[in-house]
Design an enzyme around this catalytic site. Structure first.
Site, mmCIF file in Angstrom:
data_model
loop_
_atom_site.group_PDB
_atom_site.id
_atom_site.type_symbol
_atom_site.label_atom_id
_atom_site.label_comp_id
_atom_site.label_asym_id
_atom_site.label_seq_id
_atom_site.Cartn_x
_atom_site.Cartn_y
_atom_site.Cartn_z
ATOM 1 N N ARG A 196 0.377 -1.078 0.100
ATOM 2 C CA ARG A 196 -0.267 0.151 -0.283
ATOM 3 C C ARG A 196 0.722 1.310 -0.274
ATOM 4 O O ARG A 196 1.294 2.539 -0.724
ATOM 5 C CB ARG A 196 -1.033 0.340 1.360
ATOM 6 N N HIS A 228 0.746 3.989 -2.297
ATOM 7 C CA HIS A 228 0.036 5.662 -2.019
ATOM 8 C C HIS A 228 0.869 6.438 -1.955
ATOM 9 O O HIS A 228 0.958 8.344 -2.739
ATOM 10 C CB HIS A 228 -0.066 5.529 -0.325
ATOM 11 N N GLY A 236 3.947 11.024 -7.818
ATOM 12 C CA GLY A 236 4.442 10.323 -8.572
ATOM 13 C C GLY A 236 5.231 9.360 -7.558
ATOM 14 O O GLY A 236 5.688 10.051 -6.009
ATOM 15 N N ASN A 274 -1.672 6.901 6.316
ATOM 16 C CA ASN A 274 -1.152 6.821 5.563
ATOM 17 C C ASN A 274 0.008 6.073 7.487
ATOM 18 O O ASN A 274 0.941 5.527 6.951
ATOM 19 C CB ASN A 274 0.188 7.493 4.866
#
Length: 311
Positions: free
Chosen positions: A47, A51, A57, A76
């Site tokens: 993940r 994320h 980017g 996060n």
């Protein structure tokens, strides 16, 4: 197309073969060591890479510490595995100072996490450099559990990813968990058309199971498996669950209820009459495409000596 993207962005497989030959094995061994004591790092690292790539980017901006950085946001801050990246970076700096980027460590660790949960491996192009900016406000770009299919498609298209990439990459939910707070609304006052007020796209027995695990007034941070039955194994059962109305997140279940994405789910399930797709093979391909979103090379970025701080 993936090969063209890889070359076009300046990344390539084996980028460190001369400058830091042990780079990939150091990352692999570090991930494996942490996984043995805490298997939750595998979905966490997968993940984390996703994320990271979807915000500014694939530039490791998700790793930067500070006030109002990407790392401080709810999606996060709940991720497992930041210590794994720090550990790998410390070892790489000892072996090859100032050579391997944090962004590349993230891309490699995501692949290694899939392999440790019995998924297939793939070759990871490397050569990314690290970004210098990390803003909490940018995290709004991430797909949300409440997103419609059209919103999900648009967010992926904006990154150069197809509808097939969308279904494939969301399939990464075959490992890991979600907190009750991200889906509990589906279980109670979601609809007036069902007796218990639950989302009518959900299997009734599954609703009852989730209500027992996530009471309306219970702990919103409690973790629930996203792939009922095999949450620690990288396989296609996630898609079987969607077919059976057992998707935990609303955005996941919509991959089945929407006709435009259901076809890809059916192809992963080997439905007769459709050209089948091998989920594990396609996942590697889609990950390579995703891992080249907004890549910084050359003077566009830096090689951070510590992943949590800008040089």
């Amino acid at each position: 197309m993936a090969a063209a993207l890889v070359q076009g962005q300046g990344t390539r497989v084996g980028f460190y073969s001369r400058t830091c030959p042990p780079a990939e094995s150091i990352v692999q061994k570090t991930v494996q060591s942490h996984f043995q004591s805490n298997p939750a790092i595998a979905p966490g690292l997968l993940r984390m890479h996703f994320h990271d790539c979807f915000v500014r980017g694939c530039d490791a901006s998700i790793l930067i510490n500070g006030t109002s950085t990407e790392k401080t946001t709810v999606p996060n801050s709940l991720l497992n595995g930041y210590d794994v990246i720090d550990d790998a970076k410390t070892q790489l700096e000892a072996a090859c100072p100032g050579v391997v980027s944090c962004a590349d460590i993230l891309a490699l660790a995501a692949r290694d996490s899939v392999v440790l949960t019995k998924g297939l491996t793939w070759k990871v192009p490397t050569g990314r450099r690290d970004g210098r900016v990390s803003l909490a406000s940018d995290v709004n770009n991430l797909p949300s559990p409440r997103d419609s299919i059209e919103a999900q498609k648009q967010k992926f298209a904006d990154k150069g990813l197809t509808d097939q990439d969308l279904v494939t990459l969301v399939g990464g939910h075959t490992i890991g968990t979600s907190a009750c707070q991200f889906f509990r609304y589906r279980l109670y006052n979601f609809s007036t058309t069902t007796a218990n007020g639950a989302d009518p796209s959900m299997d009734a027995k599954f609703v009852t199971q989730l209500q027992a695990l996530c009471p309306s007034d219970g702990d919103g941070s409690k973790r629930i498996a996203l792939d009922t039955g095999s949450p620690n194994r990288f396989d296609a059962t996630f898609f079987t669950n969607l077919k059976n109305g057992r998707g935990v997140l609303e955005s996941d279940q919509k991959l089945w209820t929407d006709a435009s994405t259901r076809t890809f789910v059916q192809r992963f399930l080997g439905v007769r009459g459709l050209r089948g797709l091998n989920f594990n093979v396609e996942f590697g391909r889609s990950m390579v495409k995703m891992s080249n979103i907004g890549v910084k090379t050359g003077t566009e970025g830096e090689i951070r000596r510590v992943c949590t701080a800008i040089n």
